[in-house]
Design an enzyme around this catalytic site. Structure first.
Site, PDB file in Angstrom:
ATOM      1  N   TYR A  33       0.835  -1.204   0.000  1.00  0.00           N
ATOM      2  CA  TYR A  33       0.000   0.000   0.000  1.00  0.00           C
ATOM      3  C   TYR A  33       0.865   1.247   0.000  1.00  0.00           C
ATOM      4  CZ  TYR A  33       0.830   0.868   5.023  1.00  0.00           C
ATOM      5  OH  TYR A  33       1.407   1.153   6.248  1.00  0.00           O
ATOM      6  N   ARG A  52       8.423   4.202  -4.420  1.00  0.00           N
ATOM      7  CA  ARG A  52       8.383   3.167  -3.376  1.00  0.00           C
ATOM      8  C   ARG A  52       7.337   2.103  -3.700  1.00  0.00           C
ATOM      9  NH1 ARG A  52       7.543   5.124   2.590  1.00  0.00           N
ATOM     10  NH2 ARG A  52       5.423   5.382   1.802  1.00  0.00           N
ATOM     11  N   ARG A 100      -7.155 -20.433  -2.099  1.00  0.00           N
ATOM     12  CA  ARG A 100      -6.157 -20.265  -1.043  1.00  0.00           C
ATOM     13  C   ARG A 100      -5.031 -21.290  -1.165  1.00  0.00           C
ATOM     14  NH1 ARG A 100      -4.770 -21.797   4.138  1.00  0.00           N
ATOM     15  NH2 ARG A 100      -3.806 -20.126   5.342  1.00  0.00           N
ATOM     16  N   HIS A 102      -0.533 -20.921  -0.225  1.00  0.00           N
ATOM     17  CA  HIS A 102       0.475 -19.934   0.171  1.00  0.00           C
ATOM     18  C   HIS A 102       1.327 -19.473  -1.013  1.00  0.00           C
ATOM     19  CE1 HIS A 102      -0.796 -21.569   3.984  1.00  0.00           C
ATOM     20  NE2 HIS A 102      -0.130 -20.636   4.635  1.00  0.00           N
ATOM     21  N   LYS A 149       6.493  -1.951   1.890  1.00  0.00           N
ATOM     22  CA  LYS A 149       5.304  -1.388   2.558  1.00  0.00           C
ATOM     23  C   LYS A 149       4.123  -2.335   2.377  1.00  0.00           C
ATOM     24  CE  LYS A 149       3.136   3.124   3.315  1.00  0.00           C
ATOM     25  NZ  LYS A 149       3.291   3.112   4.759  1.00  0.00           N
ATOM     26  N   GLU A 182      11.735   2.633  14.399  1.00  0.00           N
ATOM     27  CA  GLU A 182      10.818   3.624  13.818  1.00  0.00           C
ATOM     28  C   GLU A 182       9.498   3.534  14.567  1.00  0.00           C
ATOM     29  OE1 GLU A 182       9.517   2.741   9.783  1.00  0.00           O
ATOM     30  OE2 GLU A 182       9.797   0.601  10.136  1.00  0.00           O
ATOM     31  N   LEU A 207      11.007   1.290   7.295  1.00  0.00           N
ATOM     32  CA  LEU A 207      10.445   1.784   6.042  1.00  0.00           C
ATOM     33  C   LEU A 207      11.208   3.042   5.635  1.00  0.00           C
ATOM     34  CD1 LEU A 207       8.040   1.209   4.075  1.00  0.00           C
ATOM     35  CD2 LEU A 207       6.960   3.171   5.154  1.00  0.00           C
TER      36      LEU A 207
HETATM   37  N1  PDD Z   1       2.606   4.949   7.357  1.00  0.00           N
HETATM   38  N2  PDD Z   1       7.221   3.798   9.064  1.00  0.00           N
HETATM   39  C1  PDD Z   1       6.105   3.054   9.000  1.00  0.00           C
HETATM   40  C2  PDD Z   1       6.089   1.720   9.659  1.00  0.00           C
HETATM   41  C3  PDD Z   1       4.978   3.543   8.319  1.00  0.00           C
HETATM   42  O1  PDD Z   1       3.869   2.790   8.237  1.00  0.00           O
HETATM   43  C4  PDD Z   1       5.022   4.834   7.732  1.00  0.00           C
HETATM   44  C5  PDD Z   1       3.856   5.412   6.972  1.00  0.00           C
HETATM   45  C6  PDD Z   1       6.208   5.571   7.831  1.00  0.00           C
HETATM   46  C7  PDD Z   1       6.354   6.927   7.200  1.00  0.00           C
HETATM   47  O2  PDD Z   1       6.419   6.816   5.795  1.00  0.00           O
HETATM   48  P1  PDD Z   1       5.919   7.986   4.831  1.00  0.00           P
HETATM   49  O3  PDD Z   1       6.672   9.204   5.249  1.00  0.00           O
HETATM   50  O4  PDD Z   1       6.313   7.511   3.498  1.00  0.00           O
HETATM   51  O5  PDD Z   1       4.442   8.131   5.029  1.00  0.00           O
HETATM   52  C8  PDD Z   1       7.295   5.020   8.487  1.00  0.00           C
HETATM   53  C9  PDD Z   1       1.424   5.349   6.648  1.00  0.00           C
HETATM   54  C10 PDD Z   1       1.183   6.809   6.672  1.00  0.00           C
HETATM   55  C11 PDD Z   1       0.256   4.543   7.189  1.00  0.00           C
HETATM   56  O6  PDD Z   1       0.480   3.363   7.459  1.00  0.00           O
HETATM   57  O7  PDD Z   1      -0.850   5.058   7.312  1.00  0.00           O
END
Ligand code: PDD
Length: 287
Positions: A33, A52, A100, A102, A149, A182, A207
C-alpha cells in the site's frame, strides 16, 4: 455527497465497496500500500510514493496494475470524486484473487486495486502539532523486510493500540540493542543533546519514509546538518526535541517518551520550523 472508493476498475459508494473473500491481501497480507497526504486536492511527494510503490511491488514480484501515468489519473479521479481538498489518499495493490494456497497463483492473476480518500481537519492537526504528542516504546517484533510497505501490519496495530491505551499517539519500536527503529506508522527523529538532528539510517530494517526523505531535502537546503544514526529512548528523553514524520502526521513534535518529558516537554522550535517548511514544500510540489 458521500465517500467514493475505487475497486478494480469501478468507482463505487464507500459503503458498497467490497473485495473478494479470496483476495490474497485479505487472507495472506500479500499486498502493498501507499498513503499520500493531500494538499488542496493534490498528491504530496508524488515521485517518492510512486517509486516506493514500484519497489515494494517489485520486491514481491507483483505486477504494476497499470502504468504510472494511468495510476496517477485514477488516483486523481478518486480524489476529485470525493471532493476532498485536505486529506489522505490510500492505495492498496494485492497479488489478486486465487484459491487459497500460500505459493503464488500460477498462472499469475490480475492484481487487485483499491483506493480510498479521507478528509483531514488541518486546523485540528495544526493544534495537535502545536501541543505535541506522547509516544510509548515497545519491543521490535516485526519481520526482516520492513522496507517493503506491505499490509502485514499486525505488530504495528498492536503497538498503536498500546500507545492509545497509554494516552499516547505513536509507539516506537526498540530493537534488541536498545535503539529505536521507527514508529508504528512514522519515522522517528530527535534534536540531540548537542543540538544535532538525528534519525535512523535506512540500511536498518525500517520503512524508507517518503516524508523523511523530503524532509532531508528541506534540511539540507536550510544548511542544517543531520546525522543518520540510531538513538535510544534514553537519548530521546535527554534530547532537546523529538518528532515523527509520515504522510499521516507530516512533521509532528513528540513531547514525551513513556511518560518522561523530552527536553522541556513542549513542542520545540526546530520541529515546528521543519513542519512549516515541509508543508510549504509539499504544497508547492504536489500534483
Ligand atoms: N505509514 N514507518 C512506517 C512503519 C509507516 O507505516 C510509515 C507510513 C512511515 C512513514 O512513511 P511515509 O513518510 O512515506 O508516510 C514510516 C502510513 C502513513 C500509514 O500506514 O498510514
Amino acid at each position: 455527497m458521500g465517500r467514493i472508493a475505487y475497486v478494480n476498475g469501478r468507482f463505487v459508494p464507500h459503503g458498497e465497496a467490497v473485495v473478494h473473500i479470496e483476495d490474497r491481501g485479505y487472507q495472506l497480507a500479500d499486498a502493498v500500500y501507499e498513503v499520500w497526504a493531500l494538499f488542496d486536492g493534490k498528491l504530496a511527494d508524488p515521485e517518492g510514493h510512486f517509486a516506493r510503490l514500484e519497489r515494494s511491488l517489485g520486491e514481491l514480484r507483483i505486477a504494476m496494475p497499470m502504468t504510472r501515468a494511468a495510476l496517477t489519473l485514477v488516483l486523481k479521479e478518486t480524489v476529485r470524486r470525493n471532493r476532498v481538498r485536505e486529506g489522505l489518499l490510500y492505495l492498496q495493490v494485492s497479488r489478486g484473487v486465487a484459491k487459497r494456497d500460500h505459493a503464488f497463483p500460477n498462472p499469475p492473476v490480475r492484481p487487485a486495486v483499491v483506493m480510498t480518500v479521507s478528509a483531514v481537519d488541518r486546523v485540528a492537526s495544526e493544534a495537535r502539532a502545536a501541543r505535541g504528542v506522547g509516544v510509548v516504546t515497545t519491543p521490535e517484533n516485526r519481520w526482516g523486510r520492513c522496507d517493503i510497505k506491505t499490509v502485514g501490519l499486525l505488530p504495528n496495530a498492536l503497538a498503536k493500540q498500546k500507545a492509545r491505551e497509554a494516552g499516547a499517539v505513536e509507539a516506537w519500536f526498540v530493537d534488541e540493542l536498545g535503539f529505536v527503529t521507527e514508529g508504528a506508522s512514522s519515522n522517528a527523529w530527535i534534536v540531540d543533546a548537542e543540538g544535532r538532528l538525528r534519525t535512523r539510517d535506512t540500511n536498518a530494517n525500517i520503512l524508507r519514509g517518503v516524508t523523511r526523505n523530503s524532509l532531508l531535502d528541506v534540511i539540507r537546503r536550510e544548511g542544517m546538518e543531520v546525522d543518520e544514526r540510531p538513538f535510544t529512548p534514553a537519548e530521546a528523553v535527554a534530547a532537546k526535541e523529538a518528532f515523527i514524520t509520515g504522510a499521516g502526521t507530516l512533521v509532528l513534535p513528540v513531547i514525551a517518551v513513556d511518560g518522561k518529558p523530552v527536553g522541556e516537554g513542549r513542542a520545540g522550535p526546530v520541529a515546528k520550523k521543519l513542519r512549516r517548511l515541509y508543508i510549504e514544500q509539499a504544497r508547492a510540489t504536489a500534483i
